[in-house]
Design an enzyme around this catalytic site. Structure first.
Site, short mmCIF file in Angstrom:
data_model
loop_
_atom_site.label_atom_id
_atom_site.label_comp_id
_atom_site.label_asym_id
_atom_site.label_seq_id
_atom_site.Cartn_x
_atom_site.Cartn_y
_atom_site.Cartn_z
N ARG A 113 58.75 -15.91 23.27
CA ARG A 113 58.97 -17.37 23.27
C ARG A 113 58.31 -18.02 22.05
O ARG A 113 57.73 -19.10 22.15
CB ARG A 113 58.44 -18.03 24.54
N SER B 206 62.46 -23.57 33.09
CA SER B 206 61.04 -23.34 33.43
C SER B 206 60.18 -24.33 32.66
O SER B 206 60.20 -24.33 31.43
CB SER B 206 60.62 -21.92 33.03
N GLU C 36 56.26 -25.27 28.79
CA GLU C 36 57.11 -24.52 27.85
C GLU C 36 57.91 -25.48 26.96
O GLU C 36 58.01 -25.26 25.76
CB GLU C 36 58.06 -23.58 28.62
C1 LIG Z 1 68.45 -24.73 33.36
C2 LIG Z 1 67.76 -24.20 32.12
C3 LIG Z 1 67.53 -22.84 31.99
C4 LIG Z 1 66.90 -22.33 30.86
N1 LIG Z 1 66.71 -20.99 30.76
C5 LIG Z 1 66.12 -20.46 29.67
C6 LIG Z 1 65.95 -19.05 29.53
O1 LIG Z 1 66.35 -18.28 30.39
N2 LIG Z 1 65.35 -18.58 28.41
C7 LIG Z 1 64.91 -19.41 27.43
O2 LIG Z 1 64.37 -18.90 26.42
N3 LIG Z 1 65.06 -20.75 27.50
C8 LIG Z 1 65.66 -21.30 28.59
N4 LIG Z 1 65.81 -22.66 28.71
C9 LIG Z 1 65.32 -23.53 27.63
C10 LIG Z 1 66.42 -23.93 26.60
O3 LIG Z 1 67.69 -23.66 27.09
C11 LIG Z 1 66.24 -23.21 25.27
O4 LIG Z 1 64.95 -23.41 24.76
C12 LIG Z 1 67.28 -23.67 24.22
O5 LIG Z 1 67.23 -22.83 23.09
C13 LIG Z 1 67.07 -25.12 23.78
O6 LIG Z 1 68.18 -25.51 23.01
P1 LIG Z 1 68.47 -27.02 22.68
O7 LIG Z 1 69.57 -27.08 21.68
O8 LIG Z 1 68.66 -27.78 23.91
O9 LIG Z 1 67.09 -27.44 21.96
P2 LIG Z 1 66.27 -28.79 22.14
O10 LIG Z 1 65.76 -28.89 23.53
O11 LIG Z 1 67.04 -29.94 21.62
O12 LIG Z 1 65.05 -28.51 21.17
C14 LIG Z 1 64.09 -27.52 21.49
C15 LIG Z 1 63.17 -27.34 20.29
O13 LIG Z 1 63.93 -26.81 19.21
C16 LIG Z 1 63.90 -27.70 18.08
N5 LIG Z 1 65.25 -27.65 17.51
C17 LIG Z 1 66.43 -27.80 18.17
N6 LIG Z 1 67.45 -27.60 17.31
C18 LIG Z 1 66.90 -27.32 16.09
C19 LIG Z 1 67.44 -27.02 14.80
N7 LIG Z 1 68.77 -26.95 14.57
N8 LIG Z 1 66.56 -26.80 13.76
C20 LIG Z 1 65.23 -26.84 13.99
N9 LIG Z 1 64.66 -27.14 15.17
C21 LIG Z 1 65.50 -27.36 16.21
C22 LIG Z 1 63.48 -29.05 18.63
O14 LIG Z 1 62.80 -29.81 17.65
C23 LIG Z 1 62.56 -28.64 19.77
O15 LIG Z 1 61.28 -28.36 19.26
C24 LIG Z 1 66.46 -23.21 29.82
C25 LIG Z 1 66.69 -24.60 29.96
C26 LIG Z 1 67.34 -25.09 31.10
C27 LIG Z 1 67.61 -26.56 31.21
#
Ligand SMILES: Cc1cc2nc3c(=O)[nH]c(=O)nc-3n(C[C@H](O)[C@H](O)[C@H](O)COP(=O)(O)OP(=O)(O)OC[C@H]3O[C@@H](n4cnc5c(N)ncnc54)[C@H](O)[C@@H]3O)c2cc1C
Length: 351
Positions: free
Chosen positions: A174, A247, A343
């Site tokens: 992570r 989580s 997280e």
């Molecule tokens: C129901 C649920 C289940 C999940 N299960 C998992 C799992 O099994 N495993 C897991 O690892 N995660 C899980 N997650 C967390 C999440 O899905 C991941 O962390 C995902 O990669 C976040 O993507 P996002 O585009 O929504 O990022 P955001 O939430 O918009 O951003 C997350 C972080 O990434 C940065 N960021 C986003 N896009 C960029 C970019 N293009 N360039 C630079 N920085 C950027 C943001 O600044 C922030 O710090 C889960 C979330 C939910 C809601």
């Protein structure tokens, strides 16, 4: 509200932008400015825009790993570029370049549809492709970083496009160089290398049990994907139905001696050895044992399906959700002497 044409500028700029539909916890926050990038080549022009001059900037994907505890006074930059391109198939692996704005789960399903396995354990993780390297998304014993050949990004400090090969991403559990320097590099595209040789990754007990339940003895990639979908759907609340960020608490690492003392008092506490004389404890167990599973304070709650998941039952503010999360941490610390950490990224006042 002001807008610049997408066709000409390659980005859209909105002032006083609502964020409720841009975070899966469904928190009703606003950003002073929101820029949506549709063409990565337009990033330098966007940053030179007078409206953004001197403003702090936050990078956002689909908001599935963030908690806004208040409004954001700077500019949020969200990358919405699209495109999946097969660069090369050398007979033993396929190299695929994917724009950061693509939806992760769509991309995984696309690879499986093309007959290209590898990412099936990572199906149904919400969020954008661009965010995948941030915390090196992982599930059921597989991490995205294993398949990332390189990352393209825009350096927000030095104002130039940069390129990271896998080693420079510094992927860990992570973790990555991007996560340790948030908002420094705007990730614009990722090149994946997916080997043709495949063996199912089903060490994770839950996946094996699910395949057994499905009556599958020799699973193909699609069976593993189906098993993971079925497990995730049962265990995790769907953000479309109830606001959540997956989580919310990480499994805490403690000195092995402390874990032993805790296990002597609480033999059911799940605990895994970790190198350097450390142990990883189950945050879900600690939270459930503190009585928080299914707890609710107003519209802020802890899921009754999974103790790690903070949920918004309707109109909880980010501050209310964060207050509940902090109460959980304080209670677990008082009972067990263990500090939990969130997280997701917590953004705003009081964070
Ligand atoms: C129901 C649920 C289940 C999940 N299960 C998992 C799992 O099994 N495993 C897991 O690892 N995660 C899980 N997650 C967390 C999440 O899905 C991941 O962390 C995902 O990669 C976040 O993507 P996002 O585009 O929504 O990022 P955001 O939430 O918009 O951003 C997350 C972080 O990434 C940065 N960021 C986003 N896009 C960029 C970019 N293009 N360039 C630079 N920085 C950027 C943001 O600044 C922030 O710090 C889960 C979330 C939910 C809601």
């Amino acid at each position: 509200m002001s807008r610049d044409g997408v066709g000409t500028a390659g980005f859209t700029l909105i002032d006083d932008a609502p964020l409720r539909d841009r975070n899966t916890l469904r928190v009703d926050a606003r950003a002073a400015w929101l820029a949506e990038v549709h063409d990565a080549a337009a990033i330098p022009d966007l940053l030179a825009h007078p409206a953004l001059h001197g403003k702090p900037m936050l990078l956002l994907g689909e908001g599935s790993n963030v908690l806004f505890t208040g409004d954001y006074e700077g500019a949020i930059v969200s990358i919405a570029t699209r495109g999946v391109e097969v660069l090369e198939d050398d007979g033993s692996s396929t190299r695929i370049r994917v724009a950061a704005g693509e939806h992760w789960d769509d991309f995984v399903r696309w690879t499986l549809g093309e007959g290209q396995p590898g990412l099936e354990n990572l199906i149904l993780i919400p969020g954008s492709v661009g965010a995948a390297p941030m915390q090196n998304i992982g599930a059921y014993g597989v991490e995205a970083g294993e398949f990332i050949e390189s990352v393209e990004a825009f350096d927000m400090h030095e104002h130039r496009f940069v390129h990271f090969d896998n080693a420079h991403c510094e992927f860990g559990y992570r973790d990555s160089v991007f996560k340790r320097h948030p908002d420094r590099w705007l990730i614009t595209a990722i090149t994946f290398r997916l080997p043709h040789a495949w063996a199912p990754r089903i060490d994770y007990a839950g996946v094996q049990d699910e395949l057994k339940r499905m009556g599958i003895e020799r699973p193909a990639p699609i069976h593993v994907a189906d098993a993971v979908v079925s497990l995730r759907t049962r265990k995790l609340p769907d953000p479309k139905q109830i606001g959540n960020a997956g989580s919310f608490f990480k499994n805490p690492l403690v000195p092995a001696a402390q874990a032993e003392t805790l296990r002597a008092e609480h033999p059911q506490l799940p605990c895994w050895p970790v190198p350097n004389d450390l142990a990883k404890l189950s945050a879900a167990w600690l939270i459930e044992a503190s009585g928080f599973k299914g707890a609710r304070e107003g519209d802020a709650g802890i899921s009754n399906r999974h103790a790690l998941v903070l949920v918004n039952h309707g109109h909880a503010s980010g501050a209310q959700l964060w207050a509940l999360a902090q109460r959980v941490c304080a209670d677990v610390r008082a009972r067990f002497g263990v500090t939990l950490e969130p997280e997701p990224r917590v953004i705003g006042a009081g964070a």
